[in-house]
Design a protein around this motif. Sequence first.
Motif, short mmCIF file in Angstrom:
data_model
loop_
_atom_site.label_atom_id
_atom_site.label_comp_id
_atom_site.label_asym_id
_atom_site.label_seq_id
_atom_site.Cartn_x
_atom_site.Cartn_y
_atom_site.Cartn_z
N PHE A 3 0.73 16.28 -48.99
CA PHE A 3 -0.10 15.80 -50.08
C PHE A 3 -1.19 16.82 -50.40
N THR A 4 -1.66 16.80 -51.63
CA THR A 4 -2.83 17.60 -52.00
C THR A 4 -4.07 16.94 -51.39
N PRO A 5 -5.18 17.66 -51.30
CA PRO A 5 -6.40 17.04 -50.78
C PRO A 5 -6.79 15.78 -51.56
N GLN A 6 -6.59 15.79 -52.86
CA GLN A 6 -6.93 14.63 -53.69
C GLN A 6 -6.01 13.44 -53.36
N GLU A 7 -4.74 13.72 -53.14
CA GLU A 7 -3.80 12.65 -52.78
C GLU A 7 -4.14 12.07 -51.42
N VAL A 8 -4.50 12.93 -50.47
CA VAL A 8 -4.89 12.45 -49.14
C VAL A 8 -6.09 11.51 -49.27
N GLU A 9 -7.10 11.92 -50.01
CA GLU A 9 -8.30 11.08 -50.20
C GLU A 9 -7.94 9.75 -50.85
N ALA A 10 -7.06 9.76 -51.82
CA ALA A 10 -6.64 8.52 -52.48
C ALA A 10 -5.96 7.58 -51.49
N GLU A 22 -11.06 18.30 -40.70
CA GLU A 22 -10.73 19.72 -40.84
C GLU A 22 -9.69 20.00 -41.92
N GLY A 23 -9.52 19.07 -42.85
CA GLY A 23 -8.59 19.27 -43.94
C GLY A 23 -7.12 19.24 -43.56
N ARG A 24 -6.81 18.97 -42.27
CA ARG A 24 -5.40 19.00 -41.85
C ARG A 24 -4.98 17.84 -40.98
N TRP A 25 -5.90 16.99 -40.58
CA TRP A 25 -5.60 15.83 -39.75
C TRP A 25 -6.14 14.58 -40.43
N ILE A 26 -5.49 13.44 -40.14
CA ILE A 26 -6.17 12.18 -40.38
C ILE A 26 -6.36 11.57 -39.00
N PHE A 27 -7.46 10.86 -38.83
CA PHE A 27 -7.74 10.27 -37.52
C PHE A 27 -8.44 8.93 -37.66
N ARG A 28 -8.29 8.12 -36.61
CA ARG A 28 -9.01 6.86 -36.52
C ARG A 28 -9.30 6.56 -35.07
N LYS A 29 -10.47 5.97 -34.84
CA LYS A 29 -10.85 5.49 -33.51
C LYS A 29 -10.73 3.98 -33.50
N TYR A 30 -10.04 3.47 -32.50
CA TYR A 30 -9.87 2.03 -32.31
C TYR A 30 -10.63 1.65 -31.04
N THR A 31 -11.45 0.62 -31.12
CA THR A 31 -12.23 0.19 -29.96
C THR A 31 -11.77 -1.19 -29.50
N PHE A 32 -11.63 -1.34 -28.19
CA PHE A 32 -11.13 -2.57 -27.59
C PHE A 32 -12.17 -3.17 -26.65
N THR A 33 -11.94 -4.42 -26.26
CA THR A 33 -12.90 -5.09 -25.39
C THR A 33 -12.80 -4.64 -23.94
N ASN A 34 -11.64 -4.05 -23.59
CA ASN A 34 -11.51 -3.51 -22.23
C ASN A 34 -10.45 -2.41 -22.21
N PHE A 35 -10.42 -1.70 -21.12
CA PHE A 35 -9.52 -0.56 -20.97
C PHE A 35 -8.05 -0.95 -21.12
N MET A 36 -7.64 -2.04 -20.49
CA MET A 36 -6.23 -2.41 -20.50
C MET A 36 -5.73 -2.80 -21.89
N LYS A 37 -6.59 -3.35 -22.74
CA LYS A 37 -6.18 -3.64 -24.12
C LYS A 37 -5.93 -2.33 -24.88
N GLU A 73 5.36 20.58 -39.30
CA GLU A 73 6.45 21.30 -39.95
C GLU A 73 6.31 21.35 -41.46
N ASP A 74 5.55 20.41 -42.03
CA ASP A 74 5.33 20.39 -43.48
C ASP A 74 3.99 21.01 -43.88
N GLY A 75 3.17 21.32 -42.91
CA GLY A 75 1.92 22.00 -43.20
C GLY A 75 0.79 21.13 -43.71
N GLY A 76 0.77 19.86 -43.33
CA GLY A 76 -0.33 18.99 -43.75
C GLY A 76 0.01 17.52 -43.63
N ILE A 77 -0.74 16.71 -44.36
CA ILE A 77 -0.57 15.26 -44.34
C ILE A 77 0.54 14.88 -45.31
#
Length: 97
Positions: A3-10, A22-37, A73-77
């Motif tokens: 995707f283009t940067p604009q498409e990624v943002e959309a 960094e223009g090349r990853w998407i990321f998310r942090k998920y928080t749980f109530t305990n380690f095992m979850k 292998e595709d060079g982006g998102i």
Amino acid sequence: MPFTPQEVEAHLEKLDGWELEEGRWIFRKYTFTNFMKGIAFVDEVAAISEAFNHHPFITIDYKTVTLRLTSWEDGGITAVDIKEAQQYNEAFEKMRS
């Protein structure tokens, strides 16, 4: 094809919690109530990833799991990254309810 940067943002506007890094990853942090979850969530992530044959970088920090996606292998998102991120979000919501 990445995707283009604009498409990624959309796409990210519709994808709860995910951000561009960094223009090349998407990321998310998920928080749980305990380690095992968090570990149970990583098991779900692994099953989803195997089904896509596309694997995220996973970091586990006690009760927080961070996922990062890109299509090397595709060079982006790509559509695969976005679809997979949606499924991770769905798995997270199921675990919270």
